[in-house]
Scaffold this motif. Structure first.
Motif, PDB file in Angstrom:
ATOM      1  N   GLN A  23      80.092  61.439  94.451  1.00  0.00           N
ATOM      2  CA  GLN A  23      80.987  60.451  93.336  1.00  0.00           C
ATOM      3  C   GLN A  23      80.056  60.041  91.996  1.00  0.00           C
ATOM      4  N   ALA A  24      78.631  59.915  92.528  1.00  0.00           N
ATOM      5  CA  ALA A  24      77.691  59.719  91.458  1.00  0.00           C
ATOM      6  C   ALA A  24      77.514  60.550  90.492  1.00  0.00           C
ATOM      7  N   GLY A  25      78.026  61.752  90.793  1.00  0.00           N
ATOM      8  CA  GLY A  25      77.735  62.950  89.802  1.00  0.00           C
ATOM      9  C   GLY A  25      76.432  63.744  90.113  1.00  0.00           C
ATOM     10  N   ALA A  26      76.002  63.538  91.399  1.00  0.00           N
ATOM     11  CA  ALA A  26      74.667  64.420  91.584  1.00  0.00           C
ATOM     12  C   ALA A  26      75.338  66.103  92.195  1.00  0.00           C
ATOM     13  N   GLU A  27      74.423  67.001  92.600  1.00  0.00           N
ATOM     14  CA  GLU A  27      74.615  68.075  92.954  1.00  0.00           C
ATOM     15  C   GLU A  27      74.002  68.465  94.402  1.00  0.00           C
ATOM     16  N   ILE A  28      74.762  68.630  95.201  1.00  0.00           N
ATOM     17  CA  ILE A  28      74.152  68.900  96.659  1.00  0.00           C
ATOM     18  C   ILE A  28      73.565  70.602  96.491  1.00  0.00           C
ATOM     19  N   LEU A  29      72.290  70.576  96.612  1.00  0.00           N
ATOM     20  CA  LEU A  29      71.710  71.949  96.808  1.00  0.00           C
ATOM     21  C   LEU A  29      71.547  72.785  98.032  1.00  0.00           C
ATOM     22  N   ALA A  30      71.285  71.564  99.150  1.00  0.00           N
ATOM     23  CA  ALA A  30      70.769  72.341 100.481  1.00  0.00           C
ATOM     24  C   ALA A  30      70.993  71.162 101.469  1.00  0.00           C
ATOM     25  N   ILE A  31      71.167  71.988 102.741  1.00  0.00           N
ATOM     26  CA  ILE A  31      71.237  70.968 103.867  1.00  0.00           C
ATOM     27  C   ILE A  31      70.341  71.923 104.748  1.00  0.00           C
ATOM     28  N   ALA A  32      69.171  70.972 105.337  1.00  0.00           N
ATOM     29  CA  ALA A  32      68.330  71.435 106.280  1.00  0.00           C
ATOM     30  C   ALA A  32      68.257  70.708 107.540  1.00  0.00           C
ATOM     31  N   ASP A  33      67.957  71.422 108.629  1.00  0.00           N
ATOM     32  CA  ASP A  33      68.057  70.917 110.107  1.00  0.00           C
ATOM     33  C   ASP A  33      67.312  72.058 110.863  1.00  0.00           C
ATOM     34  N   LEU A  34      66.523  71.206 111.935  1.00  0.00           N
ATOM     35  CA  LEU A  34      65.730  72.038 112.796  1.00  0.00           C
ATOM     36  C   LEU A  34      66.531  73.025 113.706  1.00  0.00           C
ATOM     37  N   ASN A  35      67.999  72.636 113.794  1.00  0.00           N
ATOM     38  CA  ASN A  35      68.915  73.607 114.221  1.00  0.00           C
ATOM     39  C   ASN A  35      69.633  74.295 113.331  1.00  0.00           C
ATOM     40  N   GLU A  36      69.151  75.464 112.904  1.00  0.00           N
ATOM     41  CA  GLU A  36      69.453  75.942 111.650  1.00  0.00           C
ATOM     42  C   GLU A  36      71.122  76.410 111.581  1.00  0.00           C
ATOM     43  N   ALA A  37      71.520  76.763 112.767  1.00  0.00           N
ATOM     44  CA  ALA A  37      72.991  77.135 113.107  1.00  0.00           C
ATOM     45  C   ALA A  37      73.790  75.935 112.608  1.00  0.00           C
ATOM     46  N   ALA A  38      73.300  74.594 112.920  1.00  0.00           N
ATOM     47  CA  ALA A  38      74.059  73.452 112.522  1.00  0.00           C
ATOM     48  C   ALA A  38      73.999  73.004 110.941  1.00  0.00           C
ATOM     49  N   ALA A  39      72.830  73.597 110.552  1.00  0.00           N
ATOM     50  CA  ALA A  39      72.528  73.520 109.022  1.00  0.00           C
ATOM     51  C   ALA A  39      73.518  74.577 108.233  1.00  0.00           C
ATOM     52  N   LYS A  40      73.488  75.501 108.710  1.00  0.00           N
ATOM     53  CA  LYS A  40      74.726  76.809 108.197  1.00  0.00           C
ATOM     54  C   LYS A  40      76.019  76.217 108.331  1.00  0.00           C
ATOM     55  N   ALA A  41      76.363  75.754 109.399  1.00  0.00           N
ATOM     56  CA  ALA A  41      77.791  75.300 109.606  1.00  0.00           C
ATOM     57  C   ALA A  41      78.074  73.970 108.702  1.00  0.00           C
ATOM     58  N   SER A 316      77.085  53.122  99.251  1.00  0.00           N
ATOM     59  CA  SER A 316      75.682  53.037  99.416  1.00  0.00           C
ATOM     60  C   SER A 316      75.255  54.062  98.848  1.00  0.00           C
ATOM     61  N   ALA A 317      75.447  55.445  99.356  1.00  0.00           N
ATOM     62  CA  ALA A 317      75.004  56.549  98.721  1.00  0.00           C
ATOM     63  C   ALA A 317      74.946  56.865  97.074  1.00  0.00           C
ATOM     64  N   ALA A 318      76.095  56.477  96.715  1.00  0.00           N
ATOM     65  CA  ALA A 318      76.315  56.572  95.091  1.00  0.00           C
ATOM     66  C   ALA A 318      75.306  55.546  94.500  1.00  0.00           C
ATOM     67  N   ASN A 319      75.109  54.570  95.030  1.00  0.00           N
ATOM     68  CA  ASN A 319      74.024  53.458  94.315  1.00  0.00           C
ATOM     69  C   ASN A 319      72.578  54.081  94.221  1.00  0.00           C
ATOM     70  N   PHE A 320      72.219  54.731  95.272  1.00  0.00           N
ATOM     71  CA  PHE A 320      70.936  55.661  95.105  1.00  0.00           C
ATOM     72  C   PHE A 320      70.769  56.326  93.970  1.00  0.00           C
ATOM     73  N   ILE A 321      71.965  57.147  93.946  1.00  0.00           N
ATOM     74  CA  ILE A 321      71.726  58.212  92.678  1.00  0.00           C
ATOM     75  C   ILE A 321      71.921  57.512  91.455  1.00  0.00           C
ATOM     76  N   LYS A 322      72.760  56.448  91.145  1.00  0.00           N
ATOM     77  CA  LYS A 322      72.738  55.750  90.204  1.00  0.00           C
ATOM     78  C   LYS A 322      71.671  54.734  89.910  1.00  0.00           C
ATOM     79  N   THR A 323      70.700  54.525  90.854  1.00  0.00           N
ATOM     80  CA  THR A 323      69.359  54.000  90.644  1.00  0.00           C
ATOM     81  C   THR A 323      68.338  54.919  89.925  1.00  0.00           C
ATOM     82  N   ILE A 324      68.609  56.049  90.788  1.00  0.00           N
ATOM     83  CA  ILE A 324      67.683  57.041  89.820  1.00  0.00           C
ATOM     84  C   ILE A 324      67.981  57.444  88.615  1.00  0.00           C
ATOM     85  N   THR A 325      69.222  57.442  88.069  1.00  0.00           N
ATOM     86  CA  THR A 325      69.641  57.739  86.692  1.00  0.00           C
ATOM     87  C   THR A 325      69.552  56.117  85.917  1.00  0.00           C
ATOM     88  N   GLY A 326      69.314  55.236  86.472  1.00  0.00           N
ATOM     89  CA  GLY A 326      68.989  54.048  85.766  1.00  0.00           C
ATOM     90  C   GLY A 326      70.587  53.401  85.437  1.00  0.00           C
TER      91      GLY A 326
END
Length: 359
Positions: A23-41, A316-326
């Motif tokens: 919503q804040a215009g960010a791009e999600i590049l990756a998901i990491a998890d110790l359970n790699e199958a869960a990350a892939k799913a 709340s998550a959108a505010n994080f991105i908008k804080t970074i961008t000012g």
């Protein structure tokens, strides 16, 4: 500028973080998890190009990452946040900030050294009702809030037995640390005064009783169930303000209540969510009210805001991105997170010693 984000942890809260970031215009590049199958799913489910079973591999292969979000058991918040900050990434971390104040202090120091934003998902600050009430607090309508009462109480809300939620080593505690949102919201509306003393008690009634299991959480596992079922406490602040708190997964109450009630010098008020069935958002009723005296009459004002199904999680998550961008100011700071965790640590210490604790 498009902020590029990596998600650490493939759990259920990822849906809200990802939605807010997009919503804040960010791009999600990756998901990491110790359970790699869960990350892939999860990556497949959310349309994310990369999945990793190792966080270092994500950092090595995607140096262009600007930020990460951390959605893992509480014990690992501090270590992962510090690793990401030292790698030059902004950090958004699920609540609680860590399992104790000492770890939050280390996270804060790492953020300051890296010159990066460190924020936490205190999502109830991002509810429409909270935005409205904070505006009344800032424009003088409420005046100085002298006292407040914070509640997140459940009748049947234990999030599984023997999983990480009920394992003190992994979670840091039970409902007090899990459902800290209303304590945080009350302190936020009070302008985060500096705590002086905490007095409190915890209760373990029903913590082993599966009749009190909630309709959400994680499957029962083989680990310990060694946290509290409920916590009650009282905080005095150096400013003279006071706060009472009641937080529980399992208590003999009528229905789940999530609320902050306060008494100001110009007006009182309440932000509340009531649940018909513990933990199920679709059964909830939100309200927001101001209480004033006008021309000799007691006046109760209902504040009407737009509906918010996810209790501010995406906003709340959108505010994080908008804080970074000012574009926006941060809804929370490491200093506030540290103060909150000092209060929580103080209540646990008071419960163990039977005495007030000076912060």
């Amino acid at each position: 500028m498009t902020i590029k984000v990596g998600v650490i942890g493939a759990g259920g809260m990822a849906q809200y973080h990802i939605a807010g970031f997009k919503q804040a215009g960010a791009e999600i590049l990756a998901i990491a998890d110790l359970n790699e199958a869960a990350a892939k799913a999860a990556a497949e489910n959310y349309g994310v190009a990369n999945a990793f079973g190792d966080i270092d591999a994500m950092f090595n292969e995607l140096p262009e990452l600007d930020a990460v979000t951390i959605i893992v058991p509480n014990k690992f918040h501090a270590s992962l946040a510090i690793k990401a900050l030292e790698a030059g990434k902004h950090v958004f971390c699920e609540k609680p900030p860590a399992i104790n104040a000492a770890e939050v202090a280390e996270m804060k120091e790492a953020a300051e050294k890296a010159g990066k934003h460190l924020m936490f998902n205190f999502n109830n600050r991002a509810r429409p009702e909270s935005f409205a009430m904070k505006a009344y607090a800032e424009d003088g309508t409420i005046g100085r809030i002298n006292s407040a009462q914070a509640k997140w109480i459940r009748r049947t809300g234990i999030p599984g037995f023997g999983g990480w939620f009920t394992n003190k080593d992994l979670a840091g505690g039970g409902p007090l640390i899990d459902l800290l949102h209303m304590v945080d919201l009350a302190m936020y509306l009070m302008d985060y005064p500096e705590p002086a003393y905490v007095l409190g008690q915890t209760f373990s009634d029903f913590i082993d009783n599966k009749d009190f299991k909630g309709p959400w959480g994680i499957p029962d596992a083989g680990g310990p169930t060694n946290v509290e079922a409920a916590a009650h406490g009282f905080v005095t602040f150096k400013s003279g303000q006071t706060l009472t708190m009641q937080v529980s997964w399992a208590e003999m109450i009528k229905r789940e209540e999530v609320s902050v009630v306060f008494q100001g010098t110009q007006a009182g008020g309440k932000i509340e969510r009531l649940f018909g069935t513990d933990g199920l958002d679709e059964t909830s009723i939100d309200s927001c009210e101001l209480y004033t005296q006008e021309q000799g009459n007691s006046v109760n004002r209902s504040i009407v805001t737009e509906a918010c199904e996810d209790m501010g999680r995406s906003r709340s998550a959108a505010n994080f991105i908008k804080t970074i961008t000012g574009e926006e100011k941060p809804l929370n700071t490491p200093d506030q997170a540290l103060s909150l965790m000092k209060v929580i640590d103080g209540l646990y210490q008071s419960a163990n010693t039977g005495k007030p604790v000076e912060i």
